[in-house]
Design an enzyme around this catalytic site. Sequence first.
Site, PDB file in Angstrom:
ATOM      1  N   SER A 107      -0.854  -0.279  -1.021  1.00  0.00           N
ATOM      2  CA  SER A 107       0.414   0.252  -0.511  1.00  0.00           C
ATOM      3  C   SER A 107       1.622  -0.089  -1.371  1.00  0.00           C
ATOM      4  CB  SER A 107       0.661  -0.250   0.907  1.00  0.00           C
ATOM      5  OG  SER A 107      -0.136   0.477   1.785  1.00  0.00           O
TER       6      SER A 107
ATOM      7  N   LYS B 276       3.361   2.748  -2.820  1.00  0.00           N
ATOM      8  CA  LYS B 276       4.152   3.691  -2.018  1.00  0.00           C
ATOM      9  C   LYS B 276       5.616   3.806  -2.450  1.00  0.00           C
ATOM     10  CE  LYS B 276       1.173   3.271   2.059  1.00  0.00           C
ATOM     11  NZ  LYS B 276       1.028   2.551   3.337  1.00  0.00           N
TER      12      LYS B 276
ATOM     13  N   TYR C 147      -3.137  10.425  -3.071  1.00  0.00           N
ATOM     14  CA  TYR C 147      -2.774   9.181  -2.388  1.00  0.00           C
ATOM     15  C   TYR C 147      -3.860   8.122  -2.556  1.00  0.00           C
ATOM     16  CZ  TYR C 147      -2.180   5.831   1.390  1.00  0.00           C
ATOM     17  OH  TYR C 147      -2.078   4.664   2.099  1.00  0.00           O
TER      18      TYR C 147
ATOM     19  N   TYR D  77       6.251  -3.287   6.790  1.00  0.00           N
ATOM     20  CA  TYR D  77       5.761  -2.715   8.047  1.00  0.00           C
ATOM     21  C   TYR D  77       6.474  -3.328   9.243  1.00  0.00           C
ATOM     22  CZ  TYR D  77       2.135  -1.538   4.712  1.00  0.00           C
ATOM     23  OH  TYR D  77       1.473  -1.117   3.610  1.00  0.00           O
TER      24      TYR D  77
ATOM     25  N   VAL E   2      -2.794  -3.918   1.009  1.00  0.00           N
ATOM     26  CA  VAL E   2      -3.979  -4.564   1.582  1.00  0.00           C
ATOM     27  C   VAL E   2      -4.914  -5.138   0.513  1.00  0.00           C
ATOM     28  CG1 VAL E   2      -3.985  -3.350   3.799  1.00  0.00           C
ATOM     29  CG2 VAL E   2      -5.157  -2.333   1.835  1.00  0.00           C
TER      30      VAL E   2
END
Length: 637
Positions: free
Chosen positions: A78, A81, A203, A255, A273
């Site tokens: 992530s 992102k 992605y 998050y 992760v």
Amino acid sequence: MTGITKAPSSSAPIRSSLIQQLLEQQLEDLRDCREGEVADYIPELAKANPEDFGIVLATADGRVYAVGDWEKTFTIQSISKPFMYGLALSLLSPSFMEKKVGVEPSGDAFNAISLDPRTGIPRNPMINAGAIATAAQVWRHDPGRAEALTLEFFSTLAGRPLAVNESVYESERASGHRNRAISHLLRNAAVIEEEPEPGLDLYFRQCSIGVTCRDLAVMAATLACQGRNPLTQDEPLNPAITTRMLAVMGSCGMYDYAGQWLYDVGMPAKSGVGGGVLAVVPGRLGIAVYSPRLDAFGNSVRGIATCRRLSQALELHLFDQTPLQQSPVRSTYKGTERRSRRWRSTAEAEVIDPLRSQIKVLHAQGVLDFAALENVLGSIEQAATDGAVIILDLGQVSELPAASKALLQRQAELLQTAGKQLLLCRSSHLELPAALSRKKFTYASLDLALEAAEDLLLEISCGEESAGEGSAGEGSAALAAPQKGTPTDVGLLGLLAPLAADLREAITERLELRQYAAGTLVMGRQQESDQLFLVASGRFSIFLPILRPEAPSRLARMATFSEGMVFGDAAFFSGELRMADVVADTDGSCWLLQRSAFEELQEDNPAAAIALLTQLAIDLGRKVALCGQQLTLVEDL
Ligand code: GLN
């Protein structure tokens, strides 16, 4: 060269072993922390060694401190992102992307299958829904090259070629049913316009890019430097887009933990992760941590602990800003305290000297961001209350952001409408816009700016017709137009004027007139000194070499002489070789007295020779006084 000197980029950066030790200490202190679990919902990720632990800190000026497992490759997950979002903003524009993905924190898990009920689009690009929507837009922008563009972009950010870890990618694709569900939800809501699979695939591939902890730290440092990689100097992102990326990382990067993170650690950040965490101290540095055990939010446990400790120990919290400590105005004084090296004729001096206090000099320093510039503007206005010409020396200013340049320009215009002048000097390192760097407004040295300020005083008091005409060079205005010298004129010049007519005559008939075109070297260092020069017209500057231990010596203007002034006298009398170069600044002429002619005069008319020597001694005395004054200023530098 003036201003800030940077170490040449080729030289290896100097690093502090103390900082290296500090990071090693963190490693040591946190190694026993074994909380959390390695992610296993993507089978390949479960293979990570839970004991791995690396920390890297990369500074905005290109130094890298790396400890522990900083060379181990893991997948970016992530952390890709915010960068993919930056790529989308660059390729497609912020206004376009705002219609596809919001920028609000979600409060849901990173992989929630939901859209913002208010807007019908993903809440932000840091959760999977927003990231898949972002990847889909990048794919749609250039279906054939989207992956190549992505890899190239990530590689430029890291400063080395990166590649996709194919087994992690395969594993993600095979097990990514939840993400596939999200992509269909996006297709259903028309956030994705085509088949969702290619965007989803991009992605998965972006998440599977292999990086080291060092790569992530360099990527973070690139964000800290407004999109310029401090190691390679490449600029994969522009400052405006970098600011947006950091803002979204600040509010959504961790998050569900984002609020607590901002409260405790105070840095825009992103976790993945795969076990990586990346945090940015804007303008200063980037931090990356790699440790695969994750907490319930999917953030690396040791990663969070390391960032929290570093933030506290090094006072890196974004909202912990020290107020302006150092005054951005280093010193201020009037033109009475410091004058240009242009030596003025008595006539000019009589006009300028009483007005000198209307010249104000301000030396600014440091980074002139808004807060500092506001202070400088206040000082300029204060100086303008009883000043006519304000000189702002920018030689010690390390940075002048665009907003400050605009304000400074506005200030210059305002002063001009009030009949005052703002002159800038030593600003070449700041890349000023044309309106600020134009001639007659910006000067290479304080000396030239002071000369221009004195000329402005002359203009103010003498009116246009007596100044400016026939002037050449930066901001120079000669009071008198160049004269066509004849032997009768010369008697009226400067030091000869006070003498009795017969003595004067005996001297002047021994002088010879020489013409010099602008730029001519009239006399040079190390030459024999057989002549004395009396300026008849034009301007002549004396240059002395300044010896600098670590750099080539440079010529500095010692003085500029005009009509009626004498040069070449020191060596003429001492018999030594010339110490200085003299150059004609303008077309001009000088009366020359040859040594042989002077010796003749001593024989034939000793009274005239003594009268001449007396005048020269007086003149020399004045020069010594002025030199003394200039020397005292050196103390200030
Ligand atoms: N590829 C991972 C996923 O989609 C990324 C998640 C993460 O790093 N938080 O689930």
